[in-house]
Design a protein around this motif. Structure first.
Motif, PDB file in Angstrom:
ATOM      1  N   GLN A 349       2.327  56.525-128.018  1.00 46.08           N
ATOM      2  CA  GLN A 349       2.173  57.835-127.391  1.00 46.08           C
ATOM      3  C   GLN A 349       2.147  57.723-126.032  1.00 46.08           C
ATOM      4  OE1 GLN A 349      -0.706  59.701-130.276  1.00 46.08           O
ATOM      5  NE2 GLN A 349       0.894  60.683-131.344  1.00 46.08           N
ATOM      6  N   GLU A 350       1.537  56.544-125.575  1.00 43.32           N
ATOM      7  CA  GLU A 350       1.185  56.404-123.983  1.00 43.32           C
ATOM      8  C   GLU A 350       2.648  56.572-123.375  1.00 43.32           C
ATOM      9  OE1 GLU A 350      -0.336  53.257-120.663  1.00 43.32           O
ATOM     10  OE2 GLU A 350      -0.663  52.788-123.058  1.00 43.32           O
ATOM     11  N   GLN A 351       3.666  56.034-124.144  1.00 40.43           N
ATOM     12  CA  GLN A 351       4.874  56.105-123.378  1.00 40.43           C
ATOM     13  C   GLN A 351       5.890  57.372-123.816  1.00 40.43           C
ATOM     14  OE1 GLN A 351       7.400  52.499-123.739  1.00 40.43           O
ATOM     15  NE2 GLN A 351       5.521  51.163-123.802  1.00 40.43           N
ATOM     16  N   SER A 352       5.528  58.016-124.906  1.00 38.34           N
ATOM     17  CA  SER A 352       6.096  59.380-125.277  1.00 38.34           C
ATOM     18  C   SER A 352       5.167  60.031-126.094  1.00 38.34           C
ATOM     19  CB  SER A 352       7.256  59.012-126.183  1.00 38.34           C
ATOM     20  OG  SER A 352       7.907  60.007-126.692  1.00 38.34           O
ATOM     21  N   SER A 353       4.557  61.033-125.364  1.00 37.49           N
ATOM     22  CA  SER A 353       3.435  61.911-126.009  1.00 37.49           C
ATOM     23  C   SER A 353       4.025  62.700-127.073  1.00 37.49           C
ATOM     24  CB  SER A 353       2.886  62.566-124.856  1.00 37.49           C
ATOM     25  OG  SER A 353       3.845  63.490-124.327  1.00 37.49           O
ATOM     26  N   SER A 354       5.296  63.145-127.264  1.00 41.29           N
ATOM     27  CA  SER A 354       5.924  63.960-128.183  1.00 41.29           C
ATOM     28  C   SER A 354       6.472  63.094-129.361  1.00 41.29           C
ATOM     29  CB  SER A 354       6.770  64.701-127.550  1.00 41.29           C
ATOM     30  OG  SER A 354       7.940  63.858-126.872  1.00 41.29           O
TER      31      SER A 354
END
Length: 400
Positions: A349-354
């Motif tokens: 989620q740090e790299q892609s919050s969605s």
């Protein structure tokens, strides 16, 4: 760490050299290269001993003679021999295992042994045996706590398997200077890909060439991924270097490439939907998996069952595969080094919050839920470590 302890037990076991040896090292591609060598020489009618690691479902997978796993009885006999010979010498798990495997090989009738380095090369237990040919498949960042935090240090450790006057094959297209300098210093017969030998893809076949000959109309290896041509080219270079000792006609090289198999390397199972198992556990291997996923598109979603060891480059693997995974099924690994699902979630989620993320206590629970959620056109990709793949492999009927 060092080789003195292993060497002392080796001498007590009287493990003299009775057959040609090829030692295979590298960051990734070692297993594939060993599998191709084993299959090619077997296709030519030779009895091949093969020592690899780690295993997936059973320890016996590590020790093979004539393409068959060693029996429990054979392994226990080998372990007993090492235990008796070691006296008060302490050995690590891998050192003990390596001596036992080689002892078993000396008790068997074989024509050639293929030995895979466990970690690094220079100080690896396999390196107590003198090879007739060596291969370094690739060089990238992994096991940095032991090998150094840059490619130059890691390359030096891997080049430690080279020997004076012995063919040393390197399949890394961008070899660090430390590998080349070490080979020159000890006067190894270094063969570099794209310089001393090379390959070229040509439609439905490929071409191998070196300074002496060209081999055309070769079949692609039965292992998925264009990157396997690097490994296959190293195999042919090694076979050519060993022709005076064990001759292999081109027809048997072709047969070996066509029929090679290796569990857990973009291995497909067709259940109610496609399931892909891949032991990719570092960024270099993840890039290969990402390429295979791109080249094998599916109509639906890609569900990723993912678990890794915490001391690996989790962030690097996630960064490479993030765009390829539609839904993440994250799991912990029941090992002291295993990352938790929550740790993995933070990185994803740090790299892609969605990103759509689901957490599970273990891989089997994650896989079961992925199977429930997957539609007919979806595929499930299981990756991140040998432990991850092994847990799911045990659940598949065709792998039991």
């Amino acid at each position: 760490m060092g080789l003195d302890r292993v060497n002392s037990v080796k001498q007590r076991l009287n493990l003299t050299k009775k057959f040609p040896i090829i030692i295979v090292g590298g960051t990734n591609g070692k297993g594939s290269t060993c599998a191709m060598l084993e299959r090619v020489y077997s296709a030519a009618g030779y009895r091949v001993a093969c020592y690899t690691s780690p295993h997936l479902l059973a320890y016996n997978e590590r020790v093979r003679v004539a393409e068959k796993n060693a029996s429990d009885q054979d392994l226990c006999s080998a372990f007993a021999a090492v235990e008796a010979a070691r006296q008060d010498t302490e050995l690590t798990y891998f050192e003990f295992a390596t001596l036992a495997a080689y002892w078993h090989f000396t008790q068997s009738t074989i024509d050639i042994a293929v030995l895979e380095v466990g970690l690094g090369g220079r100080l690896d237990a396999v390196n107590v045996f003198d090879p007739d040919c060596t291969i370094v498949t690739s060089i990238d960042l992994d096991h940095m706590d032991f090998l150094g935090n840059n490619r130059e240090s890691i390359a030096y450790e891997k080049a430690g398997i080279f020997r004076k006057g012995i063919t040393a094959i390197c399949g890394e297209p961008n070899p660090p200077h430390t590998l080349i300098e070490h080979a020159e210093k000890i006067q190894a017969d270094l063969k570099l890909i794209n310089q001393d030998f090379s390959f070229q893809s040509k439609g439905q076949s490929w071409i191998y060439s070196d300074l002496l000959e060209e081999v055309t109309d070769l079949p692609f290896p039965a292992l998925a991924g264009d990157f396997q041509l690097y490994n296959a080219a190293c195999v042919i270079a090694a076979v050519h270097a060993m022709q005076d000792q064990l001759f292999v006609p081109i027809d048997h090289i072709i047969e070996g490439l066509k029929t090679v198999g290796l569990a857990g390397r973009f291995q497909k199972f067709n259940q109610q939907r496609t399931v892909i198992l891949d032991v990719a556990h570092n960024p270099h291997a993840a890039a290969g998996l990402a390429l295979n996923l791109s080249q094998n598109a599916c109509k639906g979603r890609t569900l990723g069952v993912f678990a890794m060891l915490a001391d690996k480059d989790v962030s690097g693997v996630v960064e490479i595969l993030n765009s390829k995974i539609d839904v993440w099924y994250l799991a912990g690994i029941n090992q002291k080094r295993g990352a938790t699902a929550q740790q993995l979630q933070a990185i994803v989620q740090e790299q892609s919050s969605s990103a759509e993320v689901h957490n599970f206590v273990d891989t089997t629970a994650a896989y079961r839920q992925a199977c429930i959620d997957a539609t007919e056109n979806d595929r499930i990709v299981v990756f991140g470590s040998f432990f991850t793949v092994a847990d799911v492999m045990r659940m598949l009927p065709s792998a039991s």
